[in-house]
Design an enzyme around this catalytic site. Sequence first.
Site, PDB file in Angstrom:
ATOM      1  N   ARG A  88       0.837  -1.184   0.000  1.00 48.74           N
ATOM      2  CA  ARG A  88       0.000   0.000   0.000  1.00 48.74           C
ATOM      3  C   ARG A  88       0.880   1.245   0.000  1.00 48.74           C
ATOM      4  NH1 ARG A  88      -2.004   0.830   4.331  1.00 48.74           N
ATOM      5  NH2 ARG A  88      -1.302  -0.886   5.619  1.00 48.74           N
ATOM      6  N   TYR A 227      -1.444  -3.536  -6.841  1.00 49.53           N
ATOM      7  CA  TYR A 227      -1.255  -4.234  -5.564  1.00 49.53           C
ATOM      8  C   TYR A 227      -2.608  -4.284  -4.822  1.00 49.53           C
ATOM      9  CZ  TYR A 227      -0.251  -5.139  -0.732  1.00 49.53           C
ATOM     10  OH  TYR A 227      -0.303  -5.677   0.525  1.00 49.53           O
ATOM     11  N   LYS A 236      -9.666  -2.257   1.642  1.00 55.67           N
ATOM     12  CA  LYS A 236      -9.296  -1.111   2.480  1.00 55.67           C
ATOM     13  C   LYS A 236     -10.080   0.153   2.086  1.00 55.67           C
ATOM     14  CE  LYS A 236      -6.098  -3.518   4.549  1.00 55.67           C
ATOM     15  NZ  LYS A 236      -6.322  -3.980   5.920  1.00 55.67           N
ATOM     16  N   HIS A 256     -10.798  -2.255  11.433  1.00 52.91           N
ATOM     17  CA  HIS A 256      -9.698  -3.103  10.954  1.00 52.91           C
ATOM     18  C   HIS A 256      -9.467  -4.199  12.002  1.00 52.91           C
ATOM     19  CE1 HIS A 256      -5.195  -3.115   9.555  1.00 52.91           C
ATOM     20  NE2 HIS A 256      -5.895  -4.010   8.902  1.00 52.91           N
ATOM     21  N   SER A 278      -1.312  -3.672  10.770  1.00 50.82           N
ATOM     22  CA  SER A 278      -0.979  -4.611   9.700  1.00 50.82           C
ATOM     23  C   SER A 278       0.179  -5.513  10.096  1.00 50.82           C
ATOM     24  CB  SER A 278      -0.575  -3.837   8.454  1.00 50.82           C
ATOM     25  OG  SER A 278      -1.588  -2.943   8.113  1.00 50.82           O
ATOM     26  N   CYS A 280       0.650  -7.914  12.305  1.00 53.19           N
ATOM     27  CA  CYS A 280       0.974  -8.159  13.716  1.00 53.19           C
ATOM     28  C   CYS A 280       0.391  -9.479  14.169  1.00 53.19           C
ATOM     29  CB  CYS A 280       0.384  -7.069  14.597  1.00 53.19           C
ATOM     30  SG  CYS A 280       1.431  -5.652  14.796  1.00 53.19           S
ATOM     31  N   ASP A 303      -9.521  -9.632   8.787  1.00 53.84           N
ATOM     32  CA  ASP A 303      -8.993  -8.287   8.520  1.00 53.84           C
ATOM     33  C   ASP A 303      -9.983  -7.153   8.791  1.00 53.84           C
ATOM     34  OD1 ASP A 303      -6.793  -6.660   7.664  1.00 53.84           O
ATOM     35  OD2 ASP A 303      -7.773  -6.378   5.727  1.00 53.84           O
ATOM     36  N   ARG A 395       2.009 -12.096  -0.729  1.00 48.58           N
ATOM     37  CA  ARG A 395       0.639 -12.330  -0.270  1.00 48.58           C
ATOM     38  C   ARG A 395       0.014 -13.587  -0.867  1.00 48.58           C
ATOM     39  NH1 ARG A 395      -1.838  -8.376   3.269  1.00 48.58           N
ATOM     40  NH2 ARG A 395      -0.213  -6.833   3.558  1.00 48.58           N
TER      41      ARG A 395
END
Length: 613
Positions: A88, A227, A236, A256, A278, A280, A303, A395
């Site tokens: 991102r 992406y 998002k 989130h 993000s 974690c 997510d 990913r």
Amino acid sequence: MPSTSTPTESPVTETAPVPPTTRADLRDWVSEIARVTKPERIQWVDGSLGERQELIAEMIASKTLIPLDGELRPNSFLARSNPDDVARVEGRTYICSRSERDAGPTNNWVDPDEMRSTLSGLFAESMRGRTLYVIPFLMGPVGSPVTRVGVEITDSPYVVVSMGMMTRMGRVALDVIEDGAPWVKAVHTVGAPLAQGEKDVPWPCNETKYISHFPEDREIWSFGSAYGGNALLGKKSFALRIASAMARDEGWLAEHMMLVRITSPEGQVAHIAAAFPSACGKTNFAMMQPTLPGWQVETLGDDIVWMWIDENGLLRALNPEAGFFGVAPGTSDATNPVAIQTLWGNTIFTNVALTDDGDVWWEGLTKEKPAHLTDWTGQGWTPESKTPAAHPNSRFTVAIDQCPTAASEWADPRGVVVDAIVFGGRRSDTMPLVTEARSWTHGVYLGATMASERTAAAEGTLGELRRDPFAMAPFTGYNVGDHWAHWLSIGERLRVSGRFPRIFHVNWFRRDDEGRFMWPGFGDNIRVVKWMMDRMRGEIGGVDSPVGTLPKLGDLDLRDLDMDVSAASEILSVDANEIERDARDVQTLLTLVGDTVPPALWTENSATIDLCR
Ligand code: OXD
Ligand code: MN
């Protein structure tokens, strides 16, 4: 969108199919975007298997997708992005609300008229030589009070196939639109028009990138990147940035978070929604394999969570997505066996390494590195190579229904009742393993002030501590202080039923003086969840601290864990000096946010400092 071309030009009408909708607003919008972007053809996406197979065949031909070995990884593909299009781009992500105040100090703001004029220049003829795909999609299952509809226009078949896994796409969404539902406009181009006869590259994109959101108009315009986080606009851009603005206006929450159902050996059930910045370990938590016998974790989402208050005053939640777009590196049979099983096939991998027998590999997948690989850039790689084989933000994209621990309710339009909300971050020090907030307001303070050391999911200096309120720093589509006030107002409304979810803060990432992680994490995190559930049952007390209620040493189930008492008591306690320093550091954030900070959060900050004395 102001147009730059003359209305008489209409290059696509002869090849445009009859739109499969009676909604004039949708047909007109598609025609208008086509008139500006000038694609070679238009395709209305229906979400069928045949359509997916055709798109995949086209992408294999254009080398966008590399088929993996059919036995080792059936119906799965590898995509290698342009090396400059791997994450991102927060610096190029904009909230274009009419007033700058509404975007707030944590978002990049550009005046909407100015942005529209920039975008009209960029989008003009941007789809030349390409197909314009029209993707109707649902965020949420059919029939839920929070389900919302979007239509993404894109010139990327990779986006179409990925949206097919991440959302309910095609006919099912068009039917909801036909029934009169409002829909969010999302326009995406890779920004790489093709001249007549020009050969395409496997991953077209543009050096210039704009991920622009118009919250009042409920519109998204994304230019230059393919992406996932920049281009799969249901995720998002819609389900967080635009939906958070909708949720503020309509009285619900778009967050989130991951969502799980926990069942204890005695049959006690709890639904937990957890927000972590993000990369974690949110996905690992969502797919946890508990190490304590008899415990079960079922996955509802990894997510994004949408939450609302039902007619009985209960906070309910659902995951609006239909797939996982997860970080590959670090995922293994040891760390997340459920993810590994989920990825058995029907998966698109992006920027991982390719093995010589046509399978995928990434750092952490196996203890031993393969002797030879093709790295994410397409170059030969051996364990002696200086660079990683897979990009750190590589990913996988896969449908949720492949997940062996998916709870059957993941697609229930009624959602589930939220029993606990967990906030967390990656902190080497300061924050204890777990603490329970003193009240809803204190919980909102813990969410507002959470922080994490930076990882590879976004740009920035690795390791640097970043305040990430509600793990929403790059995702709140409006003023961050108003987001905090909105959370407080949800608390006010929950007061009516008195059925508040409990709020906790966790830190799996505390390190000792030698820099080693002190807590084993992963499946052992169930021990912390068990403590939370004991608290929810009202069975155990705790130890008051400036950051909330900590476990008494004997209350955390440490059986069979190789952890000595002094280490356990260290991660369960806080150092008042460190907490005070942290609370003072929080004041920098509160001051930056300024006059939209709810006064109650300043009060919590002062109370934290007072309790350190
Ligand atoms: C994600 C992120 O991709 O948070 O989920 O960056
Ligand atoms: Mn995320």
